[in-house]
Design a protein around this motif. Structure first.
Motif, PDB file in Angstrom:
ATOM      1  N   ILE A   1     -15.512   3.962   9.803  1.00 42.18           N
ATOM      2  CA  ILE A   1     -14.476   3.508   8.874  1.00 42.18           C
ATOM      3  C   ILE A   1     -13.322   2.887   9.657  1.00 42.18           C
ATOM      4  CG2 ILE A   1     -12.688   4.214   7.219  1.00 42.18           C
ATOM      5  CD1 ILE A   1     -14.600   6.353   6.210  1.00 42.18           C
ATOM      6  N   VAL A   2     -12.982   1.676   9.262  1.00 46.47           N
ATOM      7  CA  VAL A   2     -11.810   0.990   9.811  1.00 46.47           C
ATOM      8  C   VAL A   2     -10.939   0.612   8.622  1.00 46.47           C
ATOM      9  CG1 VAL A   2     -10.986  -1.022  11.085  1.00 46.47           C
ATOM     10  CG2 VAL A   2     -13.128   0.083  11.764  1.00 46.47           C
ATOM     11  N   ILE A   3      -9.711   1.078   8.639  1.00 51.38           N
ATOM     12  CA  ILE A   3      -8.778   0.755   7.565  1.00 51.38           C
ATOM     13  C   ILE A   3      -8.019  -0.502   7.964  1.00 51.38           C
ATOM     14  CG2 ILE A   3      -6.867   1.597   6.131  1.00 51.38           C
ATOM     15  CD1 ILE A   3      -9.448   3.304   5.945  1.00 51.38           C
ATOM     16  N   GLU A   4      -8.214  -1.557   7.198  1.00 52.05           N
ATOM     17  CA  GLU A   4      -7.565  -2.841   7.470  1.00 52.05           C
ATOM     18  C   GLU A   4      -6.298  -2.957   6.635  1.00 52.05           C
ATOM     19  OE1 GLU A   4      -8.631  -5.020   9.698  1.00 52.05           O
ATOM     20  OE2 GLU A   4     -10.540  -4.062  10.155  1.00 52.05           O
ATOM     21  N   PRO A   5      -5.259  -3.557   7.188  1.00 49.45           N
ATOM     22  CA  PRO A   5      -4.046  -3.770   6.390  1.00 49.45           C
ATOM     23  C   PRO A   5      -4.317  -4.775   5.265  1.00 49.45           C
ATOM     24  CG  PRO A   5      -3.819  -4.745   8.582  1.00 49.45           C
ATOM     25  CD  PRO A   5      -5.128  -4.030   8.551  1.00 49.45           C
ATOM     26  N   VAL A   6      -3.616  -4.598   4.161  1.00 47.78           N
ATOM     27  CA  VAL A   6      -3.755  -5.491   3.012  1.00 47.78           C
ATOM     28  C   VAL A   6      -2.400  -6.131   2.761  1.00 47.78           C
ATOM     29  CG1 VAL A   6      -4.311  -5.618   0.565  1.00 47.78           C
ATOM     30  CG2 VAL A   6      -5.568  -4.056   2.028  1.00 47.78           C
ATOM     31  N   ASP A   7      -2.401  -7.449   2.562  1.00 46.39           N
ATOM     32  CA  ASP A   7      -1.170  -8.183   2.297  1.00 46.39           C
ATOM     33  C   ASP A   7      -0.807  -8.049   0.820  1.00 46.39           C
ATOM     34  OD1 ASP A   7       0.982  -9.899   2.193  1.00 46.39           O
ATOM     35  OD2 ASP A   7      -0.156 -11.696   2.716  1.00 46.39           O
ATOM     36  N   LEU A   8       0.158  -7.191   0.523  1.00 50.86           N
ATOM     37  CA  LEU A   8       0.551  -6.943  -0.867  1.00 50.86           C
ATOM     38  C   LEU A   8       1.130  -8.192  -1.535  1.00 50.86           C
ATOM     39  CD1 LEU A   8       2.101  -3.387  -0.465  1.00 50.86           C
ATOM     40  CD2 LEU A   8      -0.070  -3.977  -1.556  1.00 50.86           C
ATOM     41  N   ALA A   9       1.641  -9.133  -0.759  1.00 47.91           N
ATOM     42  CA  ALA A   9       2.205 -10.359  -1.320  1.00 47.91           C
ATOM     43  C   ALA A   9       1.139 -11.191  -2.040  1.00 47.91           C
ATOM     44  CB  ALA A   9       2.860 -11.191  -0.222  1.00 47.91           C
ATOM     45  N   GLN A  10      -0.125 -10.968  -1.719  1.00 47.45           N
ATOM     46  CA  GLN A  10      -1.206 -11.732  -2.336  1.00 47.45           C
ATOM     47  C   GLN A  10      -1.818 -11.035  -3.545  1.00 47.45           C
ATOM     48  OE1 GLN A  10      -4.178 -13.241   0.292  1.00 47.45           O
ATOM     49  NE2 GLN A  10      -2.747 -13.554   1.966  1.00 47.45           N
ATOM     50  N   ILE A  11      -1.248  -9.911  -3.940  1.00 44.36           N
ATOM     51  CA  ILE A  11      -1.848  -9.137  -5.021  1.00 44.36           C
ATOM     52  C   ILE A  11      -0.980  -9.223  -6.277  1.00 44.36           C
ATOM     53  CG2 ILE A  11      -2.635  -6.859  -5.744  1.00 44.36           C
ATOM     54  CD1 ILE A  11      -3.216  -6.266  -2.824  1.00 44.36           C
ATOM     55  N   SER A  12      -1.594  -9.658  -7.352  1.00 39.73           N
ATOM     56  CA  SER A  12      -0.902  -9.771  -8.638  1.00 39.73           C
ATOM     57  C   SER A  12      -0.722  -8.393  -9.260  1.00 39.73           C
ATOM     58  CB  SER A  12      -1.715 -10.645  -9.597  1.00 39.73           C
ATOM     59  OG  SER A  12      -1.934 -11.912  -9.036  1.00 39.73           O
ATOM     60  N   ASP A  13       0.235  -8.306 -10.176  1.00 43.39           N
ATOM     61  CA  ASP A  13       0.428  -7.060 -10.915  1.00 43.39           C
ATOM     62  C   ASP A  13      -0.867  -6.673 -11.628  1.00 43.39           C
ATOM     63  OD1 ASP A  13       3.024  -7.243 -10.077  1.00 43.39           O
ATOM     64  OD2 ASP A  13       3.892  -7.517 -12.073  1.00 43.39           O
ATOM     65  N   GLY A  14      -1.135  -5.386 -11.628  1.00 43.85           N
ATOM     66  CA  GLY A  14      -2.332  -4.913 -12.323  1.00 43.85           C
ATOM     67  C   GLY A  14      -2.770  -3.558 -11.805  1.00 43.85           C
ATOM     68  N   VAL A  15      -3.846  -3.075 -12.391  1.00 43.22           N
ATOM     69  CA  VAL A  15      -4.444  -1.805 -11.978  1.00 43.22           C
ATOM     70  C   VAL A  15      -5.831  -2.121 -11.434  1.00 43.22           C
ATOM     71  CG1 VAL A  15      -5.197   0.482 -12.704  1.00 43.22           C
ATOM     72  CG2 VAL A  15      -3.154  -0.541 -13.738  1.00 43.22           C
ATOM     73  N   TYR A  16      -6.080  -1.689 -10.211  1.00 43.76           N
ATOM     74  CA  TYR A  16      -7.315  -2.026  -9.524  1.00 43.76           C
ATOM     75  C   TYR A  16      -8.059  -0.760  -9.116  1.00 43.76           C
ATOM     76  CZ  TYR A  16      -4.776  -6.395  -9.383  1.00 43.76           C
ATOM     77  OH  TYR A  16      -4.075  -7.511  -9.741  1.00 43.76           O
ATOM     78  N   SER A  17      -9.376  -0.799  -9.280  1.00 50.49           N
ATOM     79  CA  SER A  17     -10.210   0.364  -8.953  1.00 50.49           C
ATOM     80  C   SER A  17     -10.943   0.147  -7.641  1.00 50.49           C
ATOM     81  CB  SER A  17     -11.250   0.590 -10.057  1.00 50.49           C
ATOM     82  OG  SER A  17     -10.621   0.880 -11.272  1.00 50.49           O
ATOM     83  N   GLY A  18     -11.087   1.245  -6.914  1.00 50.10           N
ATOM     84  CA  GLY A  18     -11.837   1.192  -5.671  1.00 50.10           C
ATOM     85  C   GLY A  18     -12.544   2.509  -5.447  1.00 50.10           C
ATOM     86  N   GLU A  19     -13.565   2.452  -4.629  1.00 47.26           N
ATOM     87  CA  GLU A  19     -14.278   3.677  -4.297  1.00 47.26           C
ATOM     88  C   GLU A  19     -14.898   3.542  -2.916  1.00 47.26           C
ATOM     89  OE1 GLU A  19     -18.379   4.008  -6.380  1.00 47.26           O
ATOM     90  OE2 GLU A  19     -17.041   3.068  -7.838  1.00 47.26           O
ATOM     91  N   PHE A  20     -15.217   4.691  -2.355  1.00 43.39           N
ATOM     92  CA  PHE A  20     -15.924   4.731  -1.083  1.00 43.39           C
ATOM     93  C   PHE A  20     -16.696   6.037  -1.036  1.00 43.39           C
ATOM     94  CE2 PHE A  20     -16.594   5.348   3.450  1.00 43.39           C
ATOM     95  CZ  PHE A  20     -17.066   4.093   3.807  1.00 43.39           C
TER      96      PHE A  20
END
Length: 135
Positions: free
Chosen positions: A40-59
Motif C-alpha cells: 500500500i502506497v498512499i498518494e497525495p490527492v489535490d483537493l483543488a481538483q475535486i468538486s463538492d460532493g460525497v464520494y465513496s471508496g473502498e479497499f
C-alpha cells in the motif's frame, strides 16, 4: 470390530485433512494479506481538483477492509464517514478519519498498534477522493 476401527481411522483422517486444508488456507490468506498491506502506497490527492460532493471508496486487504464516504465542500474534506471496517484488532485505527479531516491530508500518522488498519482506511479514503478526480 475391524469395521469400527476402519471407520474411526477414516473419520480421523477426514477430519485431519479438512483441518489441514483450512489451516493452509488461513496461512496463505495471512501471507497474501501481509503482502497487500506492505504494497500500500498512499498518494497525495489535490483537493483543488475535486468538486463538492460525497464520494465513496473502498479497499480490501483480505483480512482487513474499509469502505468510506468522503464529503468535499469548497475544496476541503468536510467529513469522512467510515461505513465499514472489517478488522480483528485494528478498531483503534478508526480515529484516523478525524486526523484526515483535521489536517486536510492523507499524510497523517498511522495509529500505533493498528498500522495495517490505518493504511487500509487511508487507502479507502484515497480511492474515494480519486473517484472524484476521475469524474
Amino acid at each position: 470390530m475391524k469395521r469400527k476401527k476402519k471407520m474411526i481411522i477414516w473419520t480421523i483422517g477426514l477430519l485431519g485433512s479438512i483441518g489441514l486444508i483450512f489451516g493452509l488456507n488461513y496461512l496463505y490468506r495471512t501471507y497474501r494479506y501481509k503482502q497487500i498491506v506492505a504494497d500500500i502506497v498512499i498518494e497525495p490527492v489535490d483537493l483543488a481538483q475535486i468538486s463538492d460532493g460525497v464520494y465513496s471508496g473502498e479497499f480490501d486487504a483480505l483480512l482487513v477492509g474499509s469502505k468510506t464516504k468522503v464529503t468535499v465542500k469548497d475544496n476541503q474534506i468536510a467529513a469522512v464517514d467510515l461505513i465499514e471496517h472489517k478488522t480483528e484488532l485494528g478498531e483503534k485505527a478508526e480515529k484516523i478519519v478525524d486526523d484526515v479531516v483535521k489536517q486536510q491530508s492523507l499524510e497523517v500518522d498511522v495509529v500505533s498498534g493498528a498500522t495495517n488498519s490505518s493504511k487500509v482506511i487511508l487507502k479507502s479514503i484515497e480511492n474515494a477522493l480519486n473517484s472524484a478526480v476521475d469524474k
